[in-house]
Design an enzyme around this catalytic site. Structure first.
Site, PDB file in Angstrom:
ATOM      1  N   SER A 100       0.827  -1.213   0.000  1.00  0.00           N
ATOM      2  CA  SER A 100       0.000   0.000   0.000  1.00  0.00           C
ATOM      3  C   SER A 100       0.862   1.265   0.000  1.00  0.00           C
ATOM      4  O   SER A 100       0.539   2.248  -0.686  1.00  0.00           O
ATOM      5  CB  SER A 100      -0.979   0.003   1.174  1.00  0.00           C
ATOM      6  N   HIS A 126       8.402   3.735   9.196  1.00  0.00           N
ATOM      7  CA  HIS A 126       8.206   2.910  10.383  1.00  0.00           C
ATOM      8  C   HIS A 126       6.957   3.404  11.115  1.00  0.00           C
ATOM      9  O   HIS A 126       6.788   4.621  11.295  1.00  0.00           O
ATOM     10  CB  HIS A 126       9.420   3.012  11.302  1.00  0.00           C
ATOM     11  N   THR A 180      20.166   3.108   8.235  1.00  0.00           N
ATOM     12  CA  THR A 180      21.553   2.863   8.613  1.00  0.00           C
ATOM     13  C   THR A 180      21.641   1.444   9.168  1.00  0.00           C
ATOM     14  O   THR A 180      20.642   0.720   9.208  1.00  0.00           O
ATOM     15  CB  THR A 180      22.021   3.873   9.682  1.00  0.00           C
ATOM     16  N   GLU A 233      21.861   0.637  12.137  1.00  0.00           N
ATOM     17  CA  GLU A 233      21.094   0.559  13.383  1.00  0.00           C
ATOM     18  C   GLU A 233      19.611   0.427  13.061  1.00  0.00           C
ATOM     19  O   GLU A 233      19.047   1.260  12.347  1.00  0.00           O
ATOM     20  CB  GLU A 233      21.331   1.823  14.218  1.00  0.00           C
TER      21      GLU A 233
END
Length: 199
Positions: free
Chosen positions: A16, A112, A144, A146
Site C-alpha cells: 500500500s 516505520h 543505517t 542501526e
C-alpha cells in the site's frame, strides 16, 4: 529539468505504501519508479505494481536460509539491473546487514509505524497502547545499520483514542503513512533533507 531520480521500492506484502509512492511520482515530481522488488514472489504488491506498469522482480529469501549475505547479493543483482538512485523500503520485512546498508548509505529510506525513537522493531501500535501514549504516528528515516535508527526525515502524528485497538490505531496511522512517505520522497529526491512534519 534534470533527469528524474530513479527509485526502487522494496516490499514484502500488499504494497500500500508502494502504491502511494508510485502514484505520487508523476508530473513535475523529481523521481520516477523503476522497480518494485520483493522477498516474497507471492506478494500482492507485485501484482499491483505490474498493473501500474512498473517493472517487478522477486528474490525469495527462504532458499537462502540464514545466509543473509547471499540473499542480499541476489537483491543487489536485481538492483544493479534497474540502476536506482534511491531505495525506498515500504513494508520490507527483512533486516538488512551493515554491508547492504553501507552500500546504499544516504540513498535509502524506510517508513516505520511509530514516532521514532519510540518503539523500534515490531508490534509498535500494541506497545504504544500498553504504554498509555496520548499520540502515535509514523516516521520516515534514512536507513543505517542501526535498526530503525537513521536520521529522521519526517513524522506524522495521530491521537490515540480511548477505545483504540492495535488494529484501529494501525489503520489511522496507515492513512498518515500514505501522505507522509510521498511528501518526504519528493523533498529527498530534490536534495532536501529538511524533515517533513505533518500534524
Amino acid at each position: 529539468m534534470t533527469d528524474p531520480k530513479r527509485v526502487a521500492i522494496l516490499i514484502s506484502g500488499s504494497g500500500s505504501n508502494m502504491v502511494a509512492l508510485a502514484e505520487s511520482m508523476t508530473g513535475d515530481h523529481p523521481a520516477r519508479p523503476v522497480l518494485v522488488l520483493s522477498n516474497d514472489p507471492g506478494a500482492k504488491g507485485l501484482d499491483r505494481a505490474r498493473a501500474m506498469g512498473i517493472p517487478v522482480a522477486a528474490v525469495d529469501h527462504r532458499p537462502f536460509g540464514k545466509d543473509r549475505a547471499a540473499f542480499e547479493a541476489a537483491l543487489m543483482d536485481r538492483l544493479a539491473e534497474a540502476r536506482p538512485d534511491i531505495l525506498c523500503l515500504a513494508g520490507f520485512m527483512r533486516v538488512l546487514t551493515p554491508g547492504f546498508t553501507e552500500a546504499w548509505a544516504g540513498r535509502m529510506l524506510n517508513i516505520h509505524p511509530s514516532l521514532l525513537p519510540n518503539y523500534r522493531g515490531l508490534h509498535t501500535h500494541a506497545r504504544a497502547l500498553e504504554a498509555g501514549d496520548a499520540e502515535a504516528g509514523c516516521t520516515v528515516h534514512e536507513v543505517t545499520a542501526e535498526l530503525d535508527g537513521g536520521p529522521i526525515l519526517g513524522q506524522a502524528r495521530v491521537p490515540v483514542l480511548p477505545d483504540d485497538t492495535a488494529d484501529t490505531l494501525a489503520a489511522r496511522v496507515l492513512v498518515q503513512e500514505h501522505m507522509l512517505y510521498p511528501a518526504v520522497l519528493r523533498r529527498f529526491a530534490a536534495g532536501d533533507r529538511t524533515p517533513v512534519l505533518l500534524p
